[in-house]
Design a protein around this motif. Structure first.
Motif, PDB file in Angstrom:
ATOM      1  N   LEU A 191       0.821  -1.218   0.000  1.00  0.00           N
ATOM      2  CA  LEU A 191       0.000   0.000   0.000  1.00  0.00           C
ATOM      3  C   LEU A 191       0.851   1.262   0.000  1.00  0.00           C
ATOM      4  O   LEU A 191       0.504   2.253  -0.655  1.00  0.00           O
ATOM      5  CB  LEU A 191      -0.892   0.020   1.247  1.00  0.00           C
ATOM      6  CG  LEU A 191      -2.308  -0.504   1.089  1.00  0.00           C
ATOM      7  CD1 LEU A 191      -3.021  -0.511   2.439  1.00  0.00           C
ATOM      8  CD2 LEU A 191      -3.094   0.345   0.094  1.00  0.00           C
ATOM      9  N   SER A 192       1.969   1.228   0.712  1.00  0.00           N
ATOM     10  CA  SER A 192       2.768   2.460   0.738  1.00  0.00           C
ATOM     11  C   SER A 192       3.498   2.658  -0.588  1.00  0.00           C
ATOM     12  O   SER A 192       3.653   3.795  -1.047  1.00  0.00           O
ATOM     13  CB  SER A 192       3.705   2.529   1.943  1.00  0.00           C
ATOM     14  OG  SER A 192       4.485   1.382   2.007  1.00  0.00           O
ATOM     15  N   GLY A 193       3.907   1.568  -1.249  1.00  0.00           N
ATOM     16  CA  GLY A 193       4.489   1.691  -2.594  1.00  0.00           C
ATOM     17  C   GLY A 193       3.454   2.210  -3.586  1.00  0.00           C
ATOM     18  O   GLY A 193       3.732   3.076  -4.415  1.00  0.00           O
ATOM     19  N   TYR A 194       2.245   1.689  -3.464  1.00  0.00           N
ATOM     20  CA  TYR A 194       1.124   2.110  -4.327  1.00  0.00           C
ATOM     21  C   TYR A 194       0.826   3.603  -4.124  1.00  0.00           C
ATOM     22  O   TYR A 194       0.628   4.349  -5.089  1.00  0.00           O
ATOM     23  CB  TYR A 194      -0.074   1.239  -3.954  1.00  0.00           C
ATOM     24  CG  TYR A 194      -1.410   1.620  -4.519  1.00  0.00           C
ATOM     25  CD1 TYR A 194      -1.796   1.205  -5.795  1.00  0.00           C
ATOM     26  CD2 TYR A 194      -2.327   2.346  -3.750  1.00  0.00           C
ATOM     27  CE1 TYR A 194      -3.055   1.520  -6.293  1.00  0.00           C
ATOM     28  CE2 TYR A 194      -3.578   2.658  -4.242  1.00  0.00           C
ATOM     29  CZ  TYR A 194      -3.950   2.249  -5.518  1.00  0.00           C
ATOM     30  OH  TYR A 194      -5.188   2.560  -5.996  1.00  0.00           O
ATOM     31  N   LEU A 195       0.819   4.038  -2.871  1.00  0.00           N
ATOM     32  CA  LEU A 195       0.588   5.453  -2.572  1.00  0.00           C
ATOM     33  C   LEU A 195       1.658   6.318  -3.242  1.00  0.00           C
ATOM     34  O   LEU A 195       1.350   7.336  -3.880  1.00  0.00           O
ATOM     35  CB  LEU A 195       0.595   5.667  -1.047  1.00  0.00           C
ATOM     36  CG  LEU A 195       0.640   7.109  -0.546  1.00  0.00           C
ATOM     37  CD1 LEU A 195      -0.575   7.901  -1.016  1.00  0.00           C
ATOM     38  CD2 LEU A 195       0.697   7.139   0.994  1.00  0.00           C
ATOM     39  N   ARG A 196       2.920   5.911  -3.142  1.00  0.00           N
ATOM     40  CA  ARG A 196       4.001   6.705  -3.763  1.00  0.00           C
ATOM     41  C   ARG A 196       3.896   6.678  -5.287  1.00  0.00           C
ATOM     42  O   ARG A 196       4.156   7.676  -5.962  1.00  0.00           O
ATOM     43  CB  ARG A 196       5.373   6.185  -3.319  1.00  0.00           C
ATOM     44  CG  ARG A 196       5.683   6.450  -1.855  1.00  0.00           C
ATOM     45  CD  ARG A 196       7.169   6.277  -1.549  1.00  0.00           C
ATOM     46  NE  ARG A 196       7.647   4.922  -1.786  1.00  0.00           N
ATOM     47  CZ  ARG A 196       7.512   3.903  -0.962  1.00  0.00           C
ATOM     48  NH1 ARG A 196       6.905   4.080   0.197  1.00  0.00           N
ATOM     49  NH2 ARG A 196       7.977   2.698  -1.257  1.00  0.00           N
ATOM     50  N   ASP A 197       3.504   5.532  -5.826  1.00  0.00           N
ATOM     51  CA  ASP A 197       3.334   5.388  -7.276  1.00  0.00           C
ATOM     52  C   ASP A 197       2.321   6.416  -7.790  1.00  0.00           C
ATOM     53  O   ASP A 197       2.573   7.165  -8.739  1.00  0.00           O
ATOM     54  CB  ASP A 197       2.844   3.950  -7.552  1.00  0.00           C
ATOM     55  CG  ASP A 197       2.883   3.563  -9.025  1.00  0.00           C
ATOM     56  OD1 ASP A 197       3.318   4.378  -9.845  1.00  0.00           O
ATOM     57  OD2 ASP A 197       2.475   2.411  -9.331  1.00  0.00           O
ATOM     58  N   LEU A 198       1.182   6.505  -7.130  1.00  0.00           N
ATOM     59  CA  LEU A 198       0.137   7.438  -7.574  1.00  0.00           C
ATOM     60  C   LEU A 198       0.554   8.881  -7.313  1.00  0.00           C
ATOM     61  O   LEU A 198       0.319   9.772  -8.140  1.00  0.00           O
ATOM     62  CB  LEU A 198      -1.189   7.138  -6.864  1.00  0.00           C
ATOM     63  CG  LEU A 198      -1.825   5.780  -7.187  1.00  0.00           C
ATOM     64  CD1 LEU A 198      -3.174   5.655  -6.512  1.00  0.00           C
ATOM     65  CD2 LEU A 198      -1.985   5.569  -8.679  1.00  0.00           C
TER      66      LEU A 198
END
Ligand code: GSH
Length: 329
Positions: free
Chosen positions: A269-276
């Motif tokens: 989730l934290s990687g996904y947050l940074r991706d977006l």
């Protein structure tokens, strides 16, 4: 905070007395649609044709619902076509205002001082909460919609024939899947954090927090093998989730007491947050000054001292490591 009653502004907080301490969000009052040619929208209401320069968007940079619309305006290249006003982050007895502060943009269209004046321009006798976002029609001088879920759908496609940037975040083939994610994530997470934060009874808070973390745990495993919610394709469901994740560690974890875990504790989730966050144009729509100041200083019944915490320390520009899961949508 307050609300309009028969067109008169009244100072009034959220009332949880009739629901045993549970926070219940009021339905949005204005639900018209902009469509390519002004034909009725999905629920039959409409009459507003997509035209460059005709509409104006009022947002708060603090608000997750308004943030969605700001992101869609940016993604679809509508900045030059739809004007923008940004309210001050403080929502006190006058509700949202256009008081000056870094990051605010005054109302160049109607010159109102408080957002509720805009609502009564549209409907002099309105009884409603006065919320952001607001999509305003400068031609008919009325409020098209104050429902973010509808506004992002309009921005996604209505302006395609008049020069919007390519990109469909609600593609026909994925609609059912997107609607399913939206429904679950809205109830337990987007609105779930508010249900936790605004609950005035222990059992209502307990139930809301359980829902928040059940959903985050599910998303963590869902996003282990998928770059985005629907796989390779970036959709509306991702942007709706993003604005809640962005605020989570800074605000919902402390201020709304959603503190079993942080987003930083979830690797996917934290990687996904940074991706977006790192998606072109999106970072510029994120403002932690407005976000933190708004919540910690406006909700004085939760935080009477109005002291804003210093942290958390986070680096949303750090590598996200998600490109291995698929190409950007
Ligand atoms: N369903 C609405 C909710 C918007 C909303 O509740 N916005 C909040 C800010 S985060 C607001 O303006 N609240 C003012 C109030 O409730 O008085 C939407 O998604 O557009």
């Amino acid at each position: 905070m307050g609300r309009l009653v028969d067109g008169v502004w009244t100072t009034q907080g959220y009332d949880t007395s009739a629901t045993g301490g549970a926070f219940k969000r009021e339905e949005s009052r204005f639900r018209n649609w902009i469509t390519p040619d002004g034909a009725p929208g999905p629920d039959g209401e409409g009459g507003f044709a997509a035209e460059p320069g005709r509409y104006h968007l009022y947002v708060s940079l603090a608000c997750p619902w308004a943030h969605r619309t700001l992101i869609f305006r940016r993604l679809k290249g509508l900045d030059g076509m739809i004007g923008l006003s940004v309210v001050h982050w403080f929502m006190g007895d006058e509700g949202w205002t256009f008081a000056e502060a870094p990051g605010t943009i005054p109302d160049s269209v109607n010159g109102v001082r408080c957002l509720h004046e805009l609502y009564t321009l549209a409907e002099p006798g309105a009884t409603t909460r006065v919320t952001v976002p607001v999509l305003w029609d400068t031609q008919r001088r009325t409020l098209v919609s104050n429902e973010s879920a509808d506004i992002i759908r309009m921005l996604n496609s209505a302006f395609d024939g008049v020069g919007a940037r390519e990109g469909d975040y609600y593609p026909e083939a994925l609609r059912e899947e997107i609607d399913g994610y939206n429904a679950r994530i809205y109830d337990t997470l987007n609105n779930g954090v508010y249900k936790a934060g605004f609950a005035t009874a222990q059992d209502k808070y307990d139930a809301a927090v359980a829902g928040v973390f059940e959903t985050l745990d599910w998303l963590e495993s869902h996003l282990a093998a998928r770059r985005y919610l629907c796989g390779d394709r970036l959709t509306e469901a991702d942007w709706r989730l993003f604005t809640t994740l962005l605020r989570f560690d800074a605000v919902y974890h402390g201020h709304f007491k959603c503190n079993l875990r942080r987003i930083a504790d979830y690797p996917n989730l934290s990687g996904y947050l940074r991706d977006l966050y790192q998606h072109p144009g999106v970072r510029e729509t994120c403002d932690f000054e407005h976000i933190k100041n708004h919540y910690y200083r406006s909700h004085d019944w939760i935080n009477p001292s109005r002291v804003v915490p210093a942290g958390p320390v986070q680096d949303l520009d750090a590598p996200h490591g998600r490109a291995r899961l698929g190409a950007p949508g």
